[in-house]
Scaffold this active site. Sequence first.
Site, PDB file in Angstrom:
ATOM      1  N   HIS A 216     -10.062 -31.491 -27.828  1.00 18.66           N
ATOM      2  CA  HIS A 216      -8.774 -31.823 -28.442  1.00 18.66           C
ATOM      3  C   HIS A 216      -7.719 -30.784 -28.098  1.00 18.66           C
ATOM      4  O   HIS A 216      -6.701 -30.669 -28.793  1.00 18.66           O
ATOM      5  CB  HIS A 216      -8.949 -31.939 -29.954  1.00 18.66           C
TER       6      HIS A 216
ATOM      7  N   GLU B 181     -15.319  -9.940 -13.591  1.00 16.91           N
ATOM      8  CA  GLU B 181     -15.358  -8.563 -13.092  1.00 16.91           C
ATOM      9  C   GLU B 181     -16.327  -8.427 -11.906  1.00 16.91           C
ATOM     10  O   GLU B 181     -16.160  -7.572 -11.053  1.00 16.91           O
ATOM     11  CB  GLU B 181     -15.770  -7.620 -14.227  1.00 16.91           C
TER      12      GLU B 181
ATOM     13  N   LYS C  94      -6.334   2.560 -15.295  1.00 19.38           N
ATOM     14  CA  LYS C  94      -6.892   3.697 -16.044  1.00 19.38           C
ATOM     15  C   LYS C  94      -6.159   4.975 -15.671  1.00 19.38           C
ATOM     16  O   LYS C  94      -5.822   5.793 -16.532  1.00 19.38           O
ATOM     17  CB  LYS C  94      -8.373   3.879 -15.691  1.00 19.38           C
TER      18      LYS C  94
END
Length: 447
Positions: free
Chosen positions: A301, A280, A415
């Site tokens: 792994h 961010e 938003k």
Amino acid sequence: MIALNMANVMEEVIGEKGLTEKEIEDLRQKIKDALSQIKNRKWSELAFLDLPEQDTEKIKEIALDIKNQAENFLLLGIGGSALGPRAILDALSPFHNLRHKPRVFIYDNVDPGTLSSILSLIDLKKTFVNVITKSGSTAETAASFMILWEEMEKILGKESTKRFIATTDPEKGNLREIVKKYGLESLDIPPGVVGRYSVLSPVGLLTAEVIGVDCKELLKGAKDVRDRCVEEELWKNPALLMAAVLYLQGTKNRRTIDVIIPYADGLKSFSQWFCQLWAESLGKLGLGLTPYPSIGTTDQHSQLQLWMEGPEDKVVIFLRIEDYGTDIKIPIVFEDMEGLNYLSGHTLSELIKAEEEATELSLARASRPNLSLDIPCIDAYHLGQLFMFFEIVTALVGFLFGINPFNQPGVEEGKNFTYGMMGKKGFDKKRQEVEEAREKKLCWTVK
Ligand code: PA5
């Protein structure tokens, strides 16, 4: 003190894909400028640097009240308001809820399934709710707060207001208004401290105290590393060097993905915290570096093959732990099996450290740059160092890129569409845009 080792990014060690001292030297002036922004507090958002000096008395008092009265501590927040507290909880009190009271729940989403589960697990009569939002207007936090507000009131009536602690801006925002109107207990997030740099403010410190960690230790670690990282001499300052190396690898060598791999399960949430901070803060104007969370040895792994032989676009940051504070010996069993008996007599900490070193070396041998941070042990003091160190490095890299590492303009559009869909006043146009987009999307649905 945490220490940086950068041998495995240097040409001298990994060959021509590494950096030369000259390349780093050539950046000296830019780095000096970046450091002077830090030292002169050029941005009000550098207020996080002064958090080590804050007064912690009120935090400690509130935490003591909670510890004395509560069985459950429910934190509502998202982004910087939740990732820091979770990093502290998981690093310093693993398996907390199985061992200690108050149990801690961090709800940082609006997934109805998760909140239903939490509500079915906790007795609200014995619960304190810490709602954290700097802006006071984040939809996710507002929604969960509104739900808890009603649920608590149903059960506790007027007394319910005594069970909320609001952590927010000292003056502004909806939550501050509610604090004033209903007389809620509250803690201040200093005005200049933005979400992802707020872990060392009351945002993280209240959780620390509630789980029995002396928040002053976190601050002491943060202070010591901050004082270390304002050293002017480039080759003596780990934050400047780390910022320079990751910036150069990202820009000159197009290694724009930074993998963080702590060799400790307790630091898994720390990786998530780092990822928000890095992403961010740095991802803007078409620039930035992509964080990639990982955990050793588990991801050897799962991901290591890609890092070794996949695209040459990564730098791997190892977090090595010197002392795990505990150890377990691998017993002498299956003595006649050569494939297993070499492990007997060693300890798990020997094995995890050997694997970390082996992974560093194998990446270096494959000319894949990596660096390591050596952490003496995972305690509040060193965790405080890690938080402050990465915050400083992030700000420095932002300054090197010439971007603002403290805003996040890119999250606004989403938003606004959400506001439109949820019927917020003034966002009708956004709702229409969503509806039009839905129609277009329909033509491309394949059932
Ligand atoms: O770093 C930031 O500023 C953001 O990620 C915020 O932490 C996040 O959006 C939550 O904001 P607030 O604390 O205002 O609810």
